[in-house]
Each structure stands twice: as C-alpha cells, then as structure tokens.
Design a protein around this motif. Structure first.
Motif, mmCIF file in Angstrom:
data_model
loop_
_atom_site.group_PDB
_atom_site.id
_atom_site.type_symbol
_atom_site.label_atom_id
_atom_site.label_comp_id
_atom_site.label_asym_id
_atom_site.label_seq_id
_atom_site.Cartn_x
_atom_site.Cartn_y
_atom_site.Cartn_z
ATOM 1 N N ALA A 263 0.816 -1.261 0.016
ATOM 2 C CA ALA A 263 -0.083 0.080 0.039
ATOM 3 C C ALA A 263 0.856 1.302 -0.022
ATOM 4 O O ALA A 263 0.498 2.244 -0.418
ATOM 5 N N GLU A 264 2.196 1.142 0.503
ATOM 6 C CA GLU A 264 3.085 2.447 0.628
ATOM 7 C C GLU A 264 1.813 3.577 1.460
ATOM 8 O O GLU A 264 1.951 4.728 1.170
ATOM 9 N N ALA A 265 1.426 3.169 2.631
ATOM 10 C CA ALA A 265 0.365 3.926 3.406
ATOM 11 C C ALA A 265 1.248 4.645 4.562
ATOM 12 O O ALA A 265 2.122 4.258 4.778
ATOM 13 N N THR A 266 0.402 5.577 4.926
ATOM 14 C CA THR A 266 1.128 6.444 5.943
ATOM 15 C C THR A 266 0.030 6.341 7.314
ATOM 16 O O THR A 266 0.563 6.928 8.270
ATOM 17 N N SER A 267 -1.112 5.848 7.176
ATOM 18 C CA SER A 267 -1.936 5.804 8.269
ATOM 19 C C SER A 267 -2.878 4.767 7.806
ATOM 20 O O SER A 267 -3.226 4.536 6.841
ATOM 21 N N VAL A 268 -3.519 3.967 8.911
ATOM 22 C CA VAL A 268 -4.389 2.872 8.744
ATOM 23 C C VAL A 268 -5.545 2.887 9.931
ATOM 24 O O VAL A 268 -4.978 3.399 11.132
ATOM 25 N N THR A 269 -6.718 2.774 9.483
ATOM 26 C CA THR A 269 -7.655 2.630 10.324
ATOM 27 C C THR A 269 -8.428 1.310 10.583
ATOM 28 O O THR A 269 -9.011 1.044 9.357
ATOM 29 N N MET A 270 -8.787 0.660 11.588
ATOM 30 C CA MET A 270 -9.528 -0.406 11.907
ATOM 31 C C MET A 270 -10.705 -0.344 12.498
ATOM 32 O O MET A 270 -10.477 0.186 13.893
#
Length: 384
Positions: free
Chosen positions: A307-314
């Motif tokens: 993803a190359e993400a900088t934040s995640v929400t579950m």
C-alpha cells in the motif's frame, strides 16, 4: 451469428404467419403478403429451436416439429391445446398467465418485443425440464404470443455439478483452515511451554554462574555474550509463537489480540494505526475470533507489503447480529486487476474466511487515496 440470424428470421416469419392467419379470419389479409406464407412456413418448419404460437386465450395455434420433439408429442397433439399444458412458470408453479403478464408490461410499444425468460417445460409424459428462450407479442390485431425456446437440461446439470464441486472445495478449504489453526496452536504452545521454559532456565543458570567467585574477565565477557544470545533467542521464540497463535486470543479474547496485532504492526513498520472497537462487542467464540483475527492480520500484511500507506484505521462494531469491519489506508490504492491475480493468495484467503462464515467482503479504492475493505459477518451464533 448465422444461428442467431436464423432464429431472428424464424421468429419474424412466425409472427407474420400468425398475423396473416388473423387477417384471413378477419377478412383483411393483404394479397401481396400471401406469397410469403409458404416460404415462412418452411423457415419455421426447419428451425432447430422449438417455436410455438398462442392466441389471446393462450391456446396453441402453431407448433413446429422441433417443439413437438422437445415436448415428446406431435404437432397435431399440441395445436389446440392450452399453453399451460406444456409450460409452467418456474417461479410460481402456475400456468403461463403469470408468465405472460410479466412480459406484457413492456409490450405496449409499437412493433414487437422479445424478452428472455426461464420457465419449466412439461413433456407429454409429465416430465419437467428447464426451458430458456424468448417470448414476443404481436401488437397488431388480435393478440398472439410467439415463443422460441430450447431445452437447457444439460447445461443446468453441468451448472449444478459445478456448484456442488465449488461447495465441496469451499468446505475443504474451511476444513484445511481449521486443521491449520489447530496445528499452529499446538506448535505455538510447544514452543512457548517447552522450548521457552528451557531457554529461560538456561538464562537463570547463567546468571547464577556469573555471580560466583573466581570468574575471570574473559569468562565474564563470554557469559555476557551468551546471555545476549539467550535473550535474542527468547525474543525470537515469543515472536514466532505469537505469529503462530497469539496467546491473547486464548487469554484475553479478540479485542486484546487485535490490540496486540496493532501494536506489533506499528512497532515493526512505523505506520500509525488506529483501532476503533469495543471489547464487549468482540466477545466471540474461538472459531469466529480466530477467523476475524486472521482477516485483520492478512489485511495489515497486504498494507505493509503493497500500500505504501502512512496511516491505517481499523473499525469493528456490532449491528444487530452482524459484525461490521472496515479497514482503510491512505496508500496508493488497489487496482481491479490486482484483486484478480492468481498469486493474490492473501486476498483469496480473506475471502474464503469471510465466505466460510457466510459473510460478505468488498475491496475498493473508490475513496482515493487508499484502499477500503468492508466485511460483514453474522456473529449471532458465535457470542460467548
């Protein structure tokens, strides 16, 4: 294409024949159209698909040899008989009245209208079989219905066989997942309880040895190195055992296992991750807790890898008897072709776990940037 053109020509000719027949009865058949009757009859007679026509009272006024063969009777045996003798609605089990009423809603347009349908045929000996085709209504003069149909019994048998095979494969997949989790649990406990205790005992013995008198500087240096190696081994052992089977699942339940998963993900990849959940809503039995934990674990693994993400929400919350799960990241977003790759085993595993719980899953990147995974699984039967 030639076969489709033949069907269209046969249908047109049939409606023309019915119109001419009606014109004759009403005394207004155009003379110029009468020459087309023999050729049109031949087209209908030679057509490979079954063709029948019925009047406004649903009495059959025309049937070709293919229709007679389809229903196991003769052309003479069909003409004059009610349409309900040979066709019944597959959804209601009643006669053709409901079937024709369904299509009549769109038949008020000028010209003719063909509509696909699927119904049940009745052979002369009473055998039922599936039929697929089209039905049209001639809007000029007295109402006439033309039905072009084919027997799809073989195709339905193949579809049913494929469906059963698919169900069996899904059951096998669920059984293999269960066996895999049981093996993971067994190995994790063996590592933690046996090998972990041995390593801890060795470290205690080494600590006591370091405290004895008469130790040289070189001996102490070697022992300190041994202690560091033991600490590394113990840490690795705990990590491996946790990956195999988080002890929090057995000791604290799903909520605390997800907190541990979140903390480990943040520590390992440095991606800020928010967990929105209520412990009381996640008190589920072992099978459901394990399946949901693995779904979340796989989702985070995919995010870390691609993803190359900088934040995640579950986000996990209960709604009636369902558990609604959403995992969102702000990465590059998933492409449709990525979800169809044969090597996308992580996504396949997620889907299989969701479907094994009779749930639904949706993976989209409709809200760029990033990817959103929505999962709904029924948990009313898994509460503890």
């Amino acid at each position: 294409m030639n076969r489709q053109r033949l069907r269209s020509t046969a249908w047109t000719a049939t409606v023309l024949l019915i119109g001419l027949a009606a014109g004759r009865r009403l005394g207004r058949a155009p003379a110029k159209d009468l020459d087309t009757v023999p050729a049109s009859r031949q087209i209908v007679h030679d057509a490979h698909d079954a063709i029948i026509s019925a009047d406004g009272s649903y009495t059959i006024v025309m049937a070709n040899p293919a229709a007679a063969a389809l229903f196991g009777t003769t052309v003479e045996g069909m003409i004059g008989s009610p349409l309900a003798r040979w066709i019944e609605s597959a959804t209601t089990g009643h006669g053709p009245d409901e079937m024709l009423d369904y299509f009549r809603a769109g038949s008020g347009r000028a010209g003719r209208r063909a509509t696909d349908y699927a119904v049940t045929g009745l052979r002369a000996d009473g055998e039922r079989f599936p039929i697929e085709g089209s039905i049209s209504r001639a809007n000029e003069g007295a109402p006439f219905y033309t039905v072009i149909m084919r027997d799809v019994s073989e195709r339905k048998r193949v579809q049913d066989k494929l469906t059963r095979s698919h169900d069996q494969l899904r059951q096998l997949s669920a059984a293999l997942q269960t066996i895999r989790e049981e093996e993971r649990t067994h190995i994790a406990r063996e590592l933690h309880d046996d090998l972990g205790q041995i390593l801890a005992s060795l470290r205690m013995d080494l600590t006591l040895l370091q405290q004895t008198d008469g130790m040289t500087a070189e001996s102490l240096r070697l022992m300190n190195g041994m202690e560091q190696n033991l600490l590394t081994a113990i840490s690795s052992l705990r990590r491996i055992a946790t990956n195999l089977r988080p002890r929090a699942l057995d000791e604290g339940g799903l909520y605390f296992a997800l907190r541990g998963l979140r903390d480990d993900f943040v520590e390992r990849y440095g991606i800020p991750t928010t967990l929105l959940a209520d412990e009381a809503e996640l008190r589920l039995d072992d099978s459901a807790s394990t399946a949901i934990f693995r779904m979340m674990q796989e989702a985070l693994t995919n995010i870390a890898r691609h993803a190359e993400a900088t934040s995640v929400t579950m986000n996990l919350f209960r709604s009636d008897g369902d558990l609604l799960i959403t995992i969102r990241d702000d990465g590059r977003g998933i492409r449709p072709e990525d979800m169809e790759k044969a090597e996308s085993l992580g996504l396949i595993g997620m889907r299989e776990r969701v479907w094994a719980m009779n749930g639904e899953i949706s993976i989209t990147s409709d809200e760029p940037p990033g990817t959103r995974i929505d999962i709904v699984v029924p948990v009313s039967g898994h509460m503890v």
